[in-house]
Scaffold this motif. Structure first.
Motif, PDB file in Angstrom:
ATOM      1  N   LEU A 107     -33.669   5.473 -13.868  1.00 25.24           N
ATOM      2  CA  LEU A 107     -35.037   5.246 -14.334  1.00 25.24           C
ATOM      3  C   LEU A 107     -35.998   6.291 -13.785  1.00 25.24           C
ATOM      4  O   LEU A 107     -36.828   6.828 -14.513  1.00 25.24           O
ATOM      5  N   ARG A 108     -35.904   6.572 -12.490  1.00 25.13           N
ATOM      6  CA  ARG A 108     -36.895   7.450 -11.863  1.00 25.13           C
ATOM      7  C   ARG A 108     -36.547   8.925 -11.971  1.00 25.13           C
ATOM      8  O   ARG A 108     -37.421   9.758 -12.202  1.00 25.13           O
ATOM      9  N   ASP A 109     -35.292   9.268 -11.790  1.00 23.40           N
ATOM     10  CA  ASP A 109     -34.911  10.674 -11.707  1.00 23.40           C
ATOM     11  C   ASP A 109     -34.416  11.244 -13.035  1.00 23.40           C
ATOM     12  O   ASP A 109     -34.336  12.472 -13.179  1.00 23.40           O
ATOM     13  N   TYR A 110     -34.095  10.377 -13.983  1.00 23.94           N
ATOM     14  CA  TYR A 110     -33.559  10.855 -15.260  1.00 23.94           C
ATOM     15  C   TYR A 110     -34.413  10.399 -16.443  1.00 23.94           C
ATOM     16  O   TYR A 110     -34.967  11.228 -17.174  1.00 23.94           O
ATOM     17  N   TRP A 111     -34.566   9.099 -16.619  1.00 22.07           N
ATOM     18  CA  TRP A 111     -35.249   8.586 -17.809  1.00 22.07           C
ATOM     19  C   TRP A 111     -36.728   8.919 -17.806  1.00 22.07           C
ATOM     20  O   TRP A 111     -37.256   9.412 -18.816  1.00 22.07           O
ATOM     21  N   ARG A 112     -37.444   8.682 -16.696  1.00 24.04           N
ATOM     22  CA  ARG A 112     -38.888   8.920 -16.670  1.00 24.04           C
ATOM     23  C   ARG A 112     -39.244  10.395 -16.862  1.00 24.04           C
ATOM     24  O   ARG A 112     -40.103  10.716 -17.704  1.00 24.04           O
ATOM     25  N   PRO A 113     -38.605  11.343 -16.160  1.00 26.26           N
ATOM     26  CA  PRO A 113     -38.917  12.755 -16.426  1.00 26.26           C
ATOM     27  C   PRO A 113     -38.581  13.158 -17.863  1.00 26.26           C
ATOM     28  O   PRO A 113     -39.288  13.972 -18.466  1.00 26.26           O
ATOM     29  N   ARG A 114     -37.516  12.586 -18.402  1.00 26.19           N
ATOM     30  CA  ARG A 114     -37.118  12.891 -19.770  1.00 26.19           C
ATOM     31  C   ARG A 114     -38.184  12.413 -20.757  1.00 26.19           C
ATOM     32  O   ARG A 114     -38.542  13.127 -21.693  1.00 26.19           O
ATOM     33  N   GLN A 115     -38.688  11.190 -20.549  1.00 28.14           N
ATOM     34  CA  GLN A 115     -39.721  10.660 -21.428  1.00 28.14           C
ATOM     35  C   GLN A 115     -41.006  11.483 -21.338  1.00 28.14           C
ATOM     36  O   GLN A 115     -41.665  11.729 -22.345  1.00 28.14           O
ATOM     37  N   ARG A 116     -41.368  11.899 -20.141  1.00 23.64           N
ATOM     38  CA  ARG A 116     -42.571  12.711 -19.971  1.00 23.64           C
ATOM     39  C   ARG A 116     -42.429  14.053 -20.671  1.00 23.64           C
ATOM     40  O   ARG A 116     -43.370  14.548 -21.306  1.00 23.64           O
TER      41      ARG A 116
END
Length: 253
Positions: A107-116
């Motif tokens: 969630l923090r290191d992969y999904w959130r940066p990807r969504q941003r």
């Protein structure tokens, strides 16, 4: 009792996508595939090489340039999806926390940066994040101006000869994963309804009601009752690299 806003927000977003879970201990094995593109897979005697060999049998060849060692859990991702591996020999409590910790990395290191990155640069940027092509000059400028990370994702497996994380970035990533894992399994808002407690009482509650392994229950209890709020390392990086003053991130109390 405090939790960083980013952790509370990510945990809330996950549980909303999973359909909610009001009961404890929380069942992440069912919730994870409902909310995100992750599967959970048990491997007996989990090691780095065991993960590599399992992926190779599935047609995914990866090079991991670190020494083999036993693991409680491991996250692998590919094109937005992935697998959480857990050690089948661990207790149910240890496996629960391992799933939460690896989910937190996702969630923090992969999904959130990807969504941003997608929100700022468009859906085509996933080709860059997945290592399929380089940034265009326009994308590079947009990423720089928007302070968006567009580097292909790498691993946090490197350790020094003493078995400790090999860099400050890995230390921060592991600490943040623990922080989010705690909030996923035992949200501060829920725990705060029955305070005050001693650290020993809170640790016992975390073990009996929330299914924590003993070591993590004691660590979380100590952090909740004794430690000052911890800043997200990304804010610390901004404060060191920018000249203008920034307000401290807010915390949910």
């Amino acid at each position: 009792m405090r939790v960083a806003v980013w952790a509370a927000e990510l945990a809330d977003a996950f549980w909303k996508e999973a359909g909610g879970n009001a009961s404890f201990p929380r069942d992440l094995r069912r919730a994870v595939p409902r909310a995100v593109q992750l599967g959970v897979y048990e491997l007996p005697g989990l090691t780095i090489h065991a993960v590599r060999d399992c992926l190779r049998r599935g047609g995914i060849a990866i090079a991991i340039d670190v020494a083999d060692r036993p693991l409680h859990g491991c996250l692998t991702t590919f094109h937005g999806a992935g697998t959480i591996f857990v050690n089948a020999h661990d207790s149910a409590e240890e496996q629960r926390f391992s799933i939460a910790h690896e989910l937190a990395h996702y969630l923090r290191d992969y999904w959130r940066p990807r969504q941003r990155a997608v929100g700022r640069l468009g859906a085509e940027v996933v080709e860059v994040l997945d290592g399929c092509r380089a940034l265009t000059p326009t994308e590079r400028l947009q990423a720089l101006l928007g302070e968006i990370s567009v580097q292909p994702h790498v691993h946090f497996l490197a350790r020094d000869p003493d078995g400790q994380p090999a860099s400050r970035a890995i230390v921060d990533a592991e600490a943040c994963a623990d922080e989010l894992a705690y909030e996923l399994l035992a949200p501060v808002e829920h725990l705060a309804k029955s305070i005050p407690r001693t650290a020993a009482q809170l640790a016992l509650c975390l073990r009996l009601e929330h299914g924590f392994p003993a070591a993590q229950a004691e660590r979380y209890a100590a952090l909740l009752l004794d430690a000052p709020p911890r800043m997200d390392p990304l804010w610390g990086l901004l404060k060191r690299t920018l000249t203008e003053d920034w307000e401290e991130p807010a915390y949910v109390r």
